[in-house]
Design an enzyme around this catalytic site. Sequence first.
Site, short mmCIF file in Angstrom:
data_model
loop_
_atom_site.label_atom_id
_atom_site.label_comp_id
_atom_site.label_asym_id
_atom_site.label_seq_id
_atom_site.Cartn_x
_atom_site.Cartn_y
_atom_site.Cartn_z
N ARG A 14 0.82 -1.21 0.00
CA ARG A 14 0.00 0.00 0.00
C ARG A 14 0.86 1.26 0.00
NH1 ARG A 14 -4.20 -1.63 4.69
NH2 ARG A 14 -5.22 -3.37 3.66
N ARG A 37 -3.42 6.46 0.95
CA ARG A 37 -4.01 7.61 1.64
C ARG A 37 -3.08 8.33 2.62
NH1 ARG A 37 -9.39 4.85 3.79
NH2 ARG A 37 -7.95 3.07 3.91
N ARG A 61 -6.92 11.57 -5.68
CA ARG A 61 -8.19 10.88 -5.40
C ARG A 61 -9.36 11.87 -5.46
NH1 ARG A 61 -12.55 9.81 -4.03
NH2 ARG A 61 -13.37 8.20 -2.66
N ASP A 81 -7.01 -2.54 -7.45
CA ASP A 81 -7.73 -3.11 -6.31
C ASP A 81 -7.77 -4.62 -6.48
OD1 ASP A 81 -9.61 -2.28 -3.94
OD2 ASP A 81 -10.65 -3.90 -4.96
N TYR A 100 -14.81 -12.25 -0.40
CA TYR A 100 -15.61 -11.07 -0.74
C TYR A 100 -16.82 -11.45 -1.61
CZ TYR A 100 -11.86 -8.09 1.02
OH TYR A 100 -10.94 -7.46 1.83
#
Length: 355
Positions: free
Chosen positions: A26, A30, A39, A76, A153
């Site tokens: 990652r 963020r 973003r 993703d 998921y």
Amino acid sequence: MRPANDTFLRALLKEKTEYTPIWLMRQAGRYLPEYRATRAEAGSFMDLAMNPHYACEVTLQPVERYPLDAAILFSDILTIPDAMGLGLSFQAGEGPKFEKAVRDEETVKSLFVPDPCGKLKYVTDAVVEIKKALNNRIPLIGFSGSPFTLACYMVEGGSSSSFQNVKKMMYQRPDLFHKILETNAQAVAAYLNAQIEAGVNAVMVFDTWGGSLAHRQYKEFSLAYMKKVVDGLIKEQDGERIPSIVFTKGSAPWVTDIASIGANAMGLDWTASLGEARKLVQDKVALQGNLDPSVLFADEKVIREQARAVIDDFGMVGNGGHVFNLGHGIDKTTPPENVQYLVDEVHNYSKKYHL
């Protein structure tokens, strides 16, 4: 042709290096103000991830800021089930959601292996653009979620803390669950191979939720399908070997099993000892990891001390290979300056183990 800085690739292939290479799971994300600005410009996470220009920009941000030894494709892990038509969306504060959950025979039978040149072309387009922008400076890592993690998921319809629906199907209808995993394994191999053909230098399989399984079930429902993926990967492209990394969060009980599936490297989280894992696998594979991401909330002195402890734990490189990383993804509230301390310490301190 290998990148100008191929230290990461050499470490994965257990070739001689001058220092321990580092990249961070990652690393594009963020915690970086420039990511947050991009973003906001994109409008939504899906608009960011599915636009090759934005994906390229975000992929490059951390490697422009820090002297990292590899870039990783910004995407993703749920691109594959989205391309299967399950209807992926991201709700603020709730994480990913699928319009269709895969819980019955009819839905399982409708699953298919997406053509990477079709609904996933935006990913390979991003790879091409990123490779051009990197200009062969450092390697680019491609990735996918593991067959089991994707299934979690897909069956739950989104995130879960208990995986109740997954485990109910796994125990009551293992035949159905195996069908999902088989389709996912074929899809993951095809997806990673498309990334390789587009130009990535290495690939990684993220098995985020495999560690939630019981011992026997991990081998049957997670590891066996990661092996199918590894078996199906392109091993060489344009005369260069394409190394593979597999990472299961919570993998310590299975390190010898994971080392036997044919991947070049195994990622470890912070609950494992690199030194102990290395003894168990006898340098059969390179190891990646495994600093606790929370260390990056400490001050500079502690960050440097803890980085040295991880390097010391692995020890002299010798016939092994070590890629420094966090034990999982970097936290979104990490101070960016602390990453610089970590990268500097890994590069400088590790040199004494590479004589």
